[in-house]
Design an enzyme around this catalytic site. Sequence first.
Site, short mmCIF file in Angstrom:
data_model
loop_
_atom_site.label_atom_id
_atom_site.label_comp_id
_atom_site.label_asym_id
_atom_site.label_seq_id
_atom_site.Cartn_x
_atom_site.Cartn_y
_atom_site.Cartn_z
N LYS A 50 0.84 -1.20 0.00
CA LYS A 50 0.00 0.00 0.00
C LYS A 50 0.88 1.25 0.00
CE LYS A 50 -3.76 -2.60 1.91
NZ LYS A 50 -4.39 -3.20 3.06
N GLN A 94 -4.92 -2.08 9.27
CA GLN A 94 -4.75 -3.39 8.67
C GLN A 94 -5.34 -4.47 9.59
OE1 GLN A 94 -3.29 -3.89 5.48
NE2 GLN A 94 -4.17 -5.92 5.77
N ASP A 117 -11.38 1.98 3.29
CA ASP A 117 -11.63 0.54 3.16
C ASP A 117 -13.13 0.27 2.99
OD1 ASP A 117 -9.59 -1.29 3.02
OD2 ASP A 117 -9.23 -1.35 5.18
#
Length: 282
Positions: A50, A94, A117
């Site tokens: 990322k 994460q 997300d």
Amino acid sequence: MLISGKEISAAVRAELLERTNKLKEKGRTPGLAVILVGEDPASKVYVNNKEKACFELGFYSEKYLLSENTSEEELLALIDRLNEEDKIHGILVQLPLPSHLNEKKVTERISPVKDVDCFHPVNIGKVLTGEGVFAPCTPAGVMEMLKFSGIDVAGKNAVVIGRSNIVGKPMAMLLLKENATVTICHSKTKDLKEHTSKADILIAAVGRANFVKADMVKEGAVVIDVGINRNEDGKLCGDVDFSEVSGKASYISPVPGGVGPMTITELMKNTLLSAEENLKNF
Ligand code: NDP
């Protein structure tokens, strides 16, 4: 025909780069903060990928590598600070988190406008009503792959195997929005084959190596494999038995090189969208 997520991802990123440069001319640089708690090796790889994607697109990025023992209060305080930070347009924690941290509480602390997300219930709700700015990254990547390959989903029978909150359910919603007739299958589905063999478009998000066999697939179907698994030799593979099913499908996505690269690209797209929205509301 092979649907290469790698190639489609590169094309989408070229477009994102152009939009990013335009935004930068207006004085806004998209900014993404990624938080990793603990030492999970797979998570470390994802976080580094990322960061690399941010670098390639010229985004501003912040990476927080927190110790396994980080308390919930500390993590929530960091999210609170990033929610207020002007340079940051997207915040990502994460997953999975260490077991002493409440994933639901943590992901819900991220401001919906920075929830790139698309895990926050507010944003998931907007996916349901079809009015959201963000789309969940993996399902959005699948939709992009279908669109890019010229596959019109309207009126088609689409079958999704899997009903998780991050893949299966939002996948079904995005297909429905594009006017597919959608069936969601799961571990309690009776006679799975009965459903999958009627699918014009079959999306596998099960998490079981080579689970989908040729006899479950209709001749000429479009098959998208979301799964990331290891086979008995430790090799990366999807949920679809590629060697069998590729002989029957009209289009099929491979693993690796399929949905995987698209997911990060969609995350970048959401971060850019967030920065563009931020400029509009300034
Ligand atoms: P989950 O484990 O959360 O969900 C799996 C789903 O598959 C569940 O709904 C489960 O049903 C269903 N299932 C399990 N066994 C069967 C069966 N025998 N028959 C029918 N359905 C079954 O996984 P995720 O949705 O998070 O992920 C799915 C896969 O996609 C994984 O391999 C994951 O690694 C991969 N993935 C890939 C991404 C990418 O970027 N390419 C991103 C995210 C995930 P039930 O609900 O009844 O238990």
